[in-house]
Scaffold this motif. Structure first.
Motif, PDB file in Angstrom:
ATOM      1  N   ASP A 140      41.106  80.861  91.312  1.00 20.07           N
ATOM      2  CA  ASP A 140      42.355  80.542  90.607  1.00 20.07           C
ATOM      3  C   ASP A 140      42.777  79.083  90.750  1.00 20.07           C
ATOM      4  N   ALA A 141      42.403  78.472  91.869  1.00 17.17           N
ATOM      5  CA  ALA A 141      42.852  77.102  92.153  1.00 17.17           C
ATOM      6  C   ALA A 141      41.885  76.047  91.618  1.00 17.17           C
ATOM      7  N   LEU A 142      40.817  76.498  90.981  1.00 17.14           N
ATOM      8  CA  LEU A 142      39.753  75.561  90.610  1.00 17.14           C
ATOM      9  C   LEU A 142      40.203  74.514  89.582  1.00 17.14           C
ATOM     10  N   ARG A 143      40.843  74.968  88.512  1.00 14.57           N
ATOM     11  CA  ARG A 143      41.216  74.036  87.426  1.00 14.57           C
ATOM     12  C   ARG A 143      42.026  72.853  87.951  1.00 14.57           C
ATOM     13  N   GLU A 144      42.988  73.175  88.824  1.00 12.20           N
ATOM     14  CA  GLU A 144      43.872  72.147  89.369  1.00 12.20           C
ATOM     15  C   GLU A 144      43.082  71.097  90.160  1.00 12.20           C
ATOM     16  N   LEU A 145      42.167  71.563  91.008  1.00 11.72           N
ATOM     17  CA  LEU A 145      41.394  70.614  91.826  1.00 11.72           C
ATOM     18  C   LEU A 145      40.408  69.811  90.959  1.00 11.72           C
ATOM     19  N   VAL A 146      39.879  70.442  89.928  1.00 13.77           N
ATOM     20  CA  VAL A 146      39.001  69.714  88.989  1.00 13.77           C
ATOM     21  C   VAL A 146      39.773  68.574  88.341  1.00 13.77           C
ATOM     22  N   LYS A 147      41.017  68.858  87.954  1.00 12.16           N
ATOM     23  CA  LYS A 147      41.847  67.843  87.317  1.00 12.16           C
ATOM     24  C   LYS A 147      42.028  66.643  88.256  1.00 12.16           C
ATOM     25  N   VAL A 148      42.293  66.933  89.523  1.00 13.02           N
ATOM     26  CA  VAL A 148      42.459  65.857  90.507  1.00 13.02           C
ATOM     27  C   VAL A 148      41.174  65.040  90.621  1.00 13.02           C
ATOM     28  N   CYS A 149      40.056  65.727  90.785  1.00 19.47           N
ATOM     29  CA  CYS A 149      38.777  65.027  91.020  1.00 19.47           C
ATOM     30  C   CYS A 149      38.365  64.164  89.843  1.00 19.47           C
ATOM     31  N   THR A 150      38.513  64.689  88.639  1.00 20.47           N
ATOM     32  CA  THR A 150      38.016  63.950  87.480  1.00 20.47           C
ATOM     33  C   THR A 150      38.882  62.718  87.193  1.00 20.47           C
ATOM     34  N   SER A 190      34.302  72.504  79.291  1.00 21.91           N
ATOM     35  CA  SER A 190      35.218  71.357  79.179  1.00 21.91           C
ATOM     36  C   SER A 190      34.728  70.140  79.971  1.00 21.91           C
ATOM     37  N   GLN A 191      33.770  70.327  80.847  1.00 22.30           N
ATOM     38  CA  GLN A 191      33.234  69.234  81.682  1.00 22.30           C
ATOM     39  C   GLN A 191      31.706  69.209  81.550  1.00 22.30           C
ATOM     40  N   PRO A 192      31.198  68.748  80.412  1.00 23.16           N
ATOM     41  CA  PRO A 192      29.751  68.856  80.169  1.00 23.16           C
ATOM     42  C   PRO A 192      28.890  68.026  81.124  1.00 23.16           C
ATOM     43  N   GLY A 193      29.518  67.103  81.871  1.00 21.80           N
ATOM     44  CA  GLY A 193      28.743  66.303  82.823  1.00 21.80           C
ATOM     45  C   GLY A 193      28.346  67.063  84.081  1.00 21.80           C
ATOM     46  N   LEU A 194      28.916  68.226  84.288  1.00 25.24           N
ATOM     47  CA  LEU A 194      28.587  68.975  85.508  1.00 25.24           C
ATOM     48  C   LEU A 194      27.155  69.503  85.423  1.00 25.24           C
ATOM     49  N   ASP A 195      26.417  69.367  86.528  1.00 27.45           N
ATOM     50  CA  ASP A 195      25.009  69.769  86.494  1.00 27.45           C
ATOM     51  C   ASP A 195      24.541  70.471  87.763  1.00 27.45           C
ATOM     52  N   THR A 196      25.466  70.813  88.674  1.00 28.71           N
ATOM     53  CA  THR A 196      25.019  71.295  89.985  1.00 28.71           C
ATOM     54  C   THR A 196      25.670  72.609  90.389  1.00 28.71           C
ATOM     55  N   LEU A 197      24.817  73.569  90.708  1.00 30.94           N
ATOM     56  CA  LEU A 197      25.263  74.821  91.328  1.00 30.94           C
ATOM     57  C   LEU A 197      24.578  74.888  92.685  1.00 30.94           C
ATOM     58  N   SER A 198      25.331  74.577  93.741  1.00 30.35           N
ATOM     59  CA  SER A 198      24.776  74.517  95.088  1.00 30.35           C
ATOM     60  C   SER A 198      24.937  75.879  95.731  1.00 30.35           C
ATOM     61  N   MET A 199      23.878  76.680  95.693  1.00 31.12           N
ATOM     62  CA  MET A 199      23.972  78.031  96.268  1.00 31.12           C
ATOM     63  C   MET A 199      22.600  78.560  96.658  1.00 31.12           C
ATOM     64  N   GLY A 200      22.599  79.321  97.781  1.00 32.13           N
ATOM     65  CA  GLY A 200      21.369  79.895  98.304  1.00 32.13           C
ATOM     66  C   GLY A 200      21.002  79.260  99.636  1.00 32.13           C
ATOM     67  N   THR A 201      20.761  80.105 100.653  1.00 32.00           N
ATOM     68  CA  THR A 201      20.320  79.656 101.977  1.00 32.00           C
ATOM     69  C   THR A 201      19.028  80.401 102.318  1.00 32.00           C
ATOM     70  N   SER A 202      18.588  80.282 103.568  1.00 28.24           N
ATOM     71  CA  SER A 202      17.301  80.874 103.945  1.00 28.24           C
ATOM     72  C   SER A 202      17.182  82.350 103.583  1.00 28.24           C
TER      73      SER A 202
END
Ligand SMILES: *Cc1c(COP(=O)(O)O)cnc(C)c1O
Length: 232
Positions: A140-150, A190-202
């Motif tokens: 739920d908090a993602l949009r707000e933090l994206v706005k700050v970062c961009t 809305s943010q086509p520059g995003l290219d990274t999904l950092s997920m998965g461990t051993s």
């Protein structure tokens, strides 16, 4: 324990096999070698074997290794919880931060990123399993933090990161990764520059690759189990 070079070669094969099995392009999943608690002498064989991307959780420990190894070919990723008083060191020594989860930290990293370096690459960490007292923001908090970062010129938002509750069951492992990918897809429109999904461990990298991971963060499979006392 195998030596890290042998483990690395086997791990690359595993990643390649998973890419093929789940219809991913060859080379679309980058391997981050997680070196927290490991010694420099354990890291060199991986470098000699062509590994370029390394991930660390503890700032002091990481800076010791980054400065001792002092190799400009390497890319260093910060993946641990971020304390406010460590933001200067993170902004100065790392190329990527995967664990951003507060606007205040985003502002500090932006302000403290040295001018002679390119913008700091950022993934926002999502608390994808809705765990109590866990790093990451709720979806739920993602949009707000994206706005700050961009809006911050010294940060470059690249994508999302999560560390789900461990599960032994492959289909269950896929569920939180799928949720993260859906969040990513939504954001990507809305943010086509995003290219990274950092997920998965051993223990769950195949499930993460099946769901679209572009960076797996692997420690144990490469360097053996960590000493629990050092594993903080
Ligand atoms: C330690 C750590 C990893 C690596 O876990 P392994 O199970 O050793 O592969 C990956 N991501 C994060 C955020 C970690 O803290």
């Amino acid at each position: 324990m195998k030596n890290p070079a042998t483990a690395l070669i086997e791990l690359r094969k595993r990643i390649g096999a998973a890419e093929q099995k789940y219809g991913r392009l060859p080379g679309s999943v980058k391997l981050l070698a997680v070196t927290k608690t490991k010694l420099i002498k354990d890291i060199y064989p991986a470098i000699d074997c062509g590994q370029t991307d390394f991930a660390e959780n503890y700032v002091q420990e990481a800076i010791g290794k980054i400065t001792a190894i002092n190799d400009s070919r390497l890319t260093w990723h910060f993946i641990g919880p971020i304390q406010s008083n460590k933001t200067r060191a993170i902004a100065e020594y790392f190329h990527w931060v995967h664990s951003l989860d507060r606007a205040k930290i985003a502002l500090r990293l932006n302000d403290l990123r040295p001018d002679h370096l390119p913008p700091l690459n950022i993934c926002i960490q999502i608390n994808i399993c809705n765990e109590q007292s866990k790093s990451g923001i709720l979806p739920d908090a993602l949009r707000e933090l994206v706005k700050v970062c961009t809006a911050l010129p010294r940060l470059r938002l690249r994508g999302l990161m999560a560390l789900p509750v461990p599960s032994e069951n492959f289909d269950q492992q896929r569920v939180p990764f799928r949720r993260l990918r859906e969040l990513f897809d939504e954001l990507h429109s809305s943010q086509p520059g995003l290219d990274t999904l950092s997920m998965g461990t051993s223990h769950d990298m195949e499930a993460a690759i099946a769901e679209g991971s572009t960076m797996v963060r692997i420690g144990t499979v490469l360097f053996g189990p960590r000493d629990h006392l050092l594993n903080r």
